[in-house]
Design a protein around this motif. Sequence first.
Motif, PDB file in Angstrom:
ATOM      1  N   MET A 191       0.845  -1.192   0.000  1.00  0.00           N
ATOM      2  CA  MET A 191       0.000   0.000   0.000  1.00  0.00           C
ATOM      3  C   MET A 191       0.880   1.243   0.000  1.00  0.00           C
ATOM      4  O   MET A 191       2.087   1.185   0.200  1.00  0.00           O
ATOM      5  CB  MET A 191      -0.927  -0.001   1.216  1.00  0.00           C
ATOM      6  CG  MET A 191      -0.211  -0.017   2.542  1.00  0.00           C
ATOM      7  SD  MET A 191      -1.378  -0.153   3.921  1.00  0.00           S
ATOM      8  CE  MET A 191      -0.238  -0.096   5.305  1.00  0.00           C
ATOM      9  N   CYS A 192       0.256   2.402  -0.247  1.00  0.00           N
ATOM     10  CA  CYS A 192       0.947   3.684  -0.164  1.00  0.00           C
ATOM     11  C   CYS A 192      -0.076   4.775   0.101  1.00  0.00           C
ATOM     12  O   CYS A 192      -1.262   4.631  -0.221  1.00  0.00           O
ATOM     13  CB  CYS A 192       1.742   3.983  -1.440  1.00  0.00           C
ATOM     14  SG  CYS A 192       0.740   4.370  -2.884  1.00  0.00           S
ATOM     15  N   VAL A 205      -3.976   3.864  -1.058  1.00  0.00           N
ATOM     16  CA  VAL A 205      -4.082   2.930  -2.179  1.00  0.00           C
ATOM     17  C   VAL A 205      -3.426   1.622  -1.756  1.00  0.00           C
ATOM     18  O   VAL A 205      -2.289   1.618  -1.271  1.00  0.00           O
ATOM     19  CB  VAL A 205      -3.399   3.484  -3.439  1.00  0.00           C
ATOM     20  CG1 VAL A 205      -3.468   2.470  -4.574  1.00  0.00           C
ATOM     21  CG2 VAL A 205      -4.056   4.791  -3.861  1.00  0.00           C
ATOM     22  N   ALA A 206      -4.115   0.518  -1.922  1.00  0.00           N
ATOM     23  CA  ALA A 206      -3.601  -0.788  -1.518  1.00  0.00           C
ATOM     24  C   ALA A 206      -3.935  -1.827  -2.574  1.00  0.00           C
ATOM     25  O   ALA A 206      -4.904  -1.683  -3.323  1.00  0.00           O
ATOM     26  CB  ALA A 206      -4.171  -1.195  -0.170  1.00  0.00           C
ATOM     27  N   ALA A 246       4.738  -3.959  -4.638  1.00  0.00           N
ATOM     28  CA  ALA A 246       4.782  -2.532  -4.308  1.00  0.00           C
ATOM     29  C   ALA A 246       3.781  -1.769  -5.145  1.00  0.00           C
ATOM     30  O   ALA A 246       3.500  -2.129  -6.289  1.00  0.00           O
ATOM     31  CB  ALA A 246       6.193  -1.973  -4.526  1.00  0.00           C
ATOM     32  N   VAL A 247       3.241  -0.684  -4.570  1.00  0.00           N
ATOM     33  CA  VAL A 247       2.407   0.261  -5.307  1.00  0.00           C
ATOM     34  C   VAL A 247       2.853   1.654  -4.883  1.00  0.00           C
ATOM     35  O   VAL A 247       3.011   1.938  -3.697  1.00  0.00           O
ATOM     36  CB  VAL A 247       0.902   0.027  -5.026  1.00  0.00           C
ATOM     37  CG1 VAL A 247       0.582   0.103  -3.545  1.00  0.00           C
ATOM     38  CG2 VAL A 247       0.047   1.004  -5.815  1.00  0.00           C
ATOM     39  N   LEU A 256       0.348   9.313 -12.360  1.00  0.00           N
ATOM     40  CA  LEU A 256       0.805   7.955 -12.621  1.00  0.00           C
ATOM     41  C   LEU A 256       0.822   7.123 -11.339  1.00  0.00           C
ATOM     42  O   LEU A 256       1.095   7.629 -10.251  1.00  0.00           O
ATOM     43  CB  LEU A 256       2.206   7.960 -13.234  1.00  0.00           C
ATOM     44  CG  LEU A 256       2.370   8.757 -14.532  1.00  0.00           C
ATOM     45  CD1 LEU A 256       3.800   8.636 -15.030  1.00  0.00           C
ATOM     46  CD2 LEU A 256       1.377   8.285 -15.591  1.00  0.00           C
ATOM     47  N   LEU A 257       0.542   5.828 -11.493  1.00  0.00           N
ATOM     48  CA  LEU A 257       0.568   4.877 -10.383  1.00  0.00           C
ATOM     49  C   LEU A 257       1.405   3.676 -10.815  1.00  0.00           C
ATOM     50  O   LEU A 257       1.103   3.022 -11.818  1.00  0.00           O
ATOM     51  CB  LEU A 257      -0.847   4.431 -10.012  1.00  0.00           C
ATOM     52  CG  LEU A 257      -0.982   3.612  -8.733  1.00  0.00           C
ATOM     53  CD1 LEU A 257      -0.733   4.500  -7.514  1.00  0.00           C
ATOM     54  CD2 LEU A 257      -2.358   2.960  -8.638  1.00  0.00           C
ATOM     55  N   LEU A 258       2.470   3.395 -10.060  1.00  0.00           N
ATOM     56  CA  LEU A 258       3.364   2.266 -10.358  1.00  0.00           C
ATOM     57  C   LEU A 258       2.937   1.061  -9.538  1.00  0.00           C
ATOM     58  O   LEU A 258       2.751   1.156  -8.316  1.00  0.00           O
ATOM     59  CB  LEU A 258       4.809   2.647 -10.017  1.00  0.00           C
ATOM     60  CG  LEU A 258       5.846   1.511 -10.035  1.00  0.00           C
ATOM     61  CD1 LEU A 258       6.041   0.977 -11.449  1.00  0.00           C
ATOM     62  CD2 LEU A 258       7.171   1.990  -9.441  1.00  0.00           C
ATOM     63  N   VAL A 259       2.800  -0.073 -10.193  1.00  0.00           N
ATOM     64  CA  VAL A 259       2.462  -1.334  -9.524  1.00  0.00           C
ATOM     65  C   VAL A 259       3.510  -2.370  -9.924  1.00  0.00           C
ATOM     66  O   VAL A 259       3.733  -2.599 -11.117  1.00  0.00           O
ATOM     67  CB  VAL A 259       1.051  -1.824  -9.909  1.00  0.00           C
ATOM     68  CG1 VAL A 259       0.759  -3.172  -9.264  1.00  0.00           C
ATOM     69  CG2 VAL A 259       0.001  -0.798  -9.505  1.00  0.00           C
ATOM     70  N   VAL A 260       4.155  -2.986  -8.914  1.00  0.00           N
ATOM     71  CA  VAL A 260       5.226  -3.957  -9.162  1.00  0.00           C
ATOM     72  C   VAL A 260       4.790  -5.327  -8.668  1.00  0.00           C
ATOM     73  O   VAL A 260       4.402  -5.486  -7.502  1.00  0.00           O
ATOM     74  CB  VAL A 260       6.529  -3.545  -8.447  1.00  0.00           C
ATOM     75  CG1 VAL A 260       7.646  -4.537  -8.760  1.00  0.00           C
ATOM     76  CG2 VAL A 260       6.944  -2.127  -8.845  1.00  0.00           C
ATOM     77  N   SER A 261       4.834  -6.304  -9.543  1.00  0.00           N
ATOM     78  CA  SER A 261       4.569  -7.702  -9.186  1.00  0.00           C
ATOM     79  C   SER A 261       5.811  -8.520  -9.511  1.00  0.00           C
ATOM     80  O   SER A 261       6.723  -8.033 -10.185  1.00  0.00           O
ATOM     81  CB  SER A 261       3.352  -8.234  -9.954  1.00  0.00           C
ATOM     82  OG  SER A 261       3.652  -8.356 -11.332  1.00  0.00           O
ATOM     83  N   PRO A 262       5.914  -9.765  -9.058  1.00  0.00           N
ATOM     84  CA  PRO A 262       7.128 -10.549  -9.320  1.00  0.00           C
ATOM     85  C   PRO A 262       7.458 -10.725 -10.805  1.00  0.00           C
ATOM     86  O   PRO A 262       8.635 -10.771 -11.179  1.00  0.00           O
ATOM     87  CB  PRO A 262       6.820 -11.902  -8.667  1.00  0.00           C
ATOM     88  CG  PRO A 262       5.844 -11.578  -7.586  1.00  0.00           C
ATOM     89  CD  PRO A 262       5.008 -10.466  -8.139  1.00  0.00           C
TER      90      PRO A 262
END
Length: 615
Positions: A191-192, A205-206, A246-247, A256-262
């Motif tokens: 979340m952030c 945001v989560a 991460a978000v 902009l919104l960054l979303v990181v997955s494996p």
Amino acid sequence: MGNSLEMLDTLTWEFEQQTTSRKAYEVLSIMVSVQAVAMWGKMAPSHSITAIMITDDQQTIVTGSQEGQIILWDLSSELKISSKEILFGHTASVTCLAKAREFEKQPYVVSATENGEMCVWNVTSGQCIENARLPYRHTAIYYYHCSFRMTGEGWLLCCGEYQDVLIIDAKSLDVLHTLSSSESSDWINCMCIVHSARIQEDSLVAVSITGVLKVWDLSASLNSIQERQSVCEKESKSLDCINCQAVRFCTYTERLLLVVSPTCWQVYDYCDFSLLCTEFCKSGQCFAGGEVLAAYRLIIWTEDGHSYIYQLLNSGLSKSLYPADGKVLKETVYPHLLCFTGMKENKSFPFVMGFMNERKEPFYKILFSGEDSGRITLWHVPDVPVSTFDGSPKEIPITATWTLQDNFDKHHSMSEGIIDHLCASKDGIKSAVVSSSVYIPSLDKLVCGCENGKIFVTLGLKTARARLLENISLLKDNLPYKVLNGHSSKVTCLLYPHDKSVRFDPSWLLSGGQDSIVICWDIFTGDILHQFSLQSGPVMELLRSPENYRLKDHSIVFCVCSDHSVAILHLQKGVCLLHARKHLFPVKKIKFDPIENLLIVFCEDCSVYIWEIET
């Protein structure tokens, strides 16, 4: 040193119950301002980093460890690292760290552990300001305070292995409320906090473990939270990613919104959560996190400690173009790799990484990592990353790297360990390393178990006084000691059961070893009274039976072994009453039902086993 201590691989003395000379007490009390003193030899204590952060002023690095201790490291303006303090207060592995106040006013950080412990620390003094034990395992914490709308010290917004988001009072560590979900309630992975300077509104945001993005309106929910009314998300969207790492919100563009997955990282339009960009990881790598460096510039890092800086370039598509279906064609971006960070060859896993971009001067952007070996590494990220002459990505070299052992090696005048004079004698071995220890205040006996299987018993306060004053002649000539030989390999745990319960014989000393043997010694004569061969793997822990235990004879101890088994030992009779071996996962807790005489075993996979002891 923290005000609540649990010392592993250290020697601890408690002074309240001592009747030794006033002079010895004064010598030690001058050395420390708390009721304990810890001494190490030439090897630093283990510190397997599981969490790492840099304070807002960029003067202190804070690391949490698998062993439970927290270390404060000084960070100079030239980005040089040096360890400052070790804080002992946790009994389990640290899962996350975060700031706990507005740092310029109160330099506080909060730590959380696997077993639900939370501590608030003053990183200037090293003191534990507040602590609590909650039935929650947190994996991320964010501090939130809105000065013109909130009273008190603020909130800790927490997520982890429980439903949705917890709100915890930053001062008292009491649970205030929950941000719940109207649908798809699940564990939150990351979340952030989104703060919009343009409209002066805050949101949370989560992203859940199943890839559902949720947005809670913090500003509009303050009154509802304080009045304990239900607070649900205002928006929800299912993303095409699982186990998000991460978000992050881009405060430079507020768009902009960054979303990181494996497997990939993605950029979304925060206004309507439409997808603008996707970048997949290389074969054999997994993304672990990321941050926004500047407008349209990102840094992404992997599980194995690599990181990459990208510039998001406009694709050239215009919002004024309309496809055949009449819908507006969204503007998209594509990533251009600018540079990457260099790595040490002898790195250890797992890595935990983070990024700091808040220093007032000299405006450093710092990427930092912590390793299982205890090593900290820093990279100074340039404000304007540039490529090489041929246009290929440029490598950013390591700026600083340091370990706790480096601090130990730096001071060549370090004195010997407290039992080194014993190991150098005819009864010891020079290379003996202390692997477990216990101090018995009522007898003033210091017991040290070593990796070579030997156990040394000596006088605690007199030995400490002689070592601190470097009175080597007193150590070698006038201090009696015993060497107990019985284990064939490392001594893993020690227990003197009489110090907390008078129902145990005052002569009994228990030791557990890597050889799967538990020995009951006569601490006065050094003789072996009983030897229990468990044939189960290393003995990890020895525990007393509770005061309300209902067996006819109360001389009962419990031992936990590395093969997930639990043994119940009868010291008076010298027999093993029960050896519970059916647990599939490591044992996390043991509880007792005194009415029914049941042993209740709780394992790491949350399974529970109930054993009837008498049968």
